[in-house]
Write an enzyme that holds these catalytic residues in place. Structure first.
Site, PDB file in Angstrom:
ATOM      1  CG  HIS A 121       5.061  -7.919  -4.753  1.00  0.00           C
ATOM      2  ND1 HIS A 121       4.078  -8.872  -4.710  1.00  0.00           N
ATOM      3  CD2 HIS A 121       4.762  -7.016  -3.791  1.00  0.00           C
ATOM      4  CE1 HIS A 121       3.209  -8.575  -3.748  1.00  0.00           C
ATOM      5  NE2 HIS A 121       3.604  -7.459  -3.184  1.00  0.00           N
TER       6      HIS A 121
HETATM    7  S1  FES Z   1       5.137 -10.719  -7.574  1.00  0.00           S
HETATM    8 FE1  FES Z   1       4.222 -10.693  -5.630  1.00  0.00          FE
HETATM    9  S2  FES Z   1       2.327 -11.675  -5.969  1.00  0.00           S
HETATM   10 FE2  FES Z   1       3.281 -11.729  -7.909  1.00  0.00          FE
END
Ligand code: FES
Length: 174
Positions: free
Chosen positions: A139
Site C-alpha cells: 500500500h
Molecule cells: S503498506 Fe500496507 S502492508 Fe505495507
C-alpha cells in the site's frame, strides 16, 4: 553427410535441473517441522535466538535472516545513510524516534529491524523508496535508512528485535 553432435544441455535438461533443485528446497523446508517435533526442547531453543556473522555483509548491503519465523533485516549502512538518518528533524517523523535510539552506540553502521511492514504485515523491499530505506509495495509505505516510517499508511517505524553484539562482527538476535 556428417552429423553434428552437441553437448549443450537442451531446454528439457534445464527444466529437469530446475525442477530437481526446487524439489531439494522443498525437501529441506518440510524437514524442519519433522525434526522440531522430534525434539521440542532443542527447537524452542533454536527458535528463541539467531546468531549472525556480520563479516560477509558488505557496506551498503542489506540481508534478511529469520528469527522466530520472522524476517529480520540487517543493514550495513554507509556513512551517507547514517548521516541521512541522523539529520532528520524529529518533527518530520510520523513516529518520532532519533536514529541513536534505533542502533547500538558505536555500531551506528548496523541497523537491525524486523522486516514486517507496520501497516498490514507485508515484507518491504530494501533500498527502495525515496528515503533510500525500504518500500512496501502493498500500500505504498516508505521507510528511511533508520527503518522509520516516512510516508504511506503504516503508523509505526519498523520494530527493533532484541539483539546484542557477541563480538565486533557478530550479533545474537533474541
Ligand atoms: S503498506 Fe500496507 S502492508 Fe505495507
Amino acid at each position: 553427410m556428417s552429423k553434428t553432435v552437441t553437448t549443450e544441455p537442451t531446454r528439457r535438461d534445464f527444466l529437469y535441473i530446475a525442477t530437481a533443485s526446487v524439489g531439494a528446497v522443498g525437501a529441506a523446508a518440510v524437514a524442519w517441522p519433522i525434526i522440531s517435533s522430534m525434539n521440542p526442547d532443542a527447537s524452542v531453543l533454536a527458535m528463541s535466538s539467531t546468531e549472525v556473522d556480520l563479516t560477509p555483509i558488505a557496506e551498503g548491503q542489506i540481508i534478511t535472516v529469520k528469527w522466530q519465523g520472522k524476517p529480520v533485516f540487517i543493514s550495513h549502512r554507509t556513512k551517507k545513510e547514517i548521516q541521512e538518518a541522523e539529520n532528520v528533524k524529529l518533527s518530520e517523523l510520523p513516529d518520532p524516534q532519533p536514529d541513536s535510539a534505533r542502533v547500538k552506540k558505536g555500531k551506528e553502521e548496523w541497523l537491525v529491524v524486523i522486516g514486517i511492514c507496520t501497516h498490514l504485515g507485508c515484507v518491504p523491499l530494501g533500498h527502495e523508496g525515496e528515503y533510500g530505506g525500504w518500500f512496501c509495495p502493498c500500500h505504498g509505505s516508505v521507510y528511511d535508512t533508520s527503518g522509520r516510517i516516512r510516508k504511506g499508511p503504516a503508523p509505526l517505524n519498523l520494530a527493533l528485535p532484541p539483539y546484542e553484539f557477541t563480538s565486533d562482527k557478530a550479533i545474537k538476535i533474541g
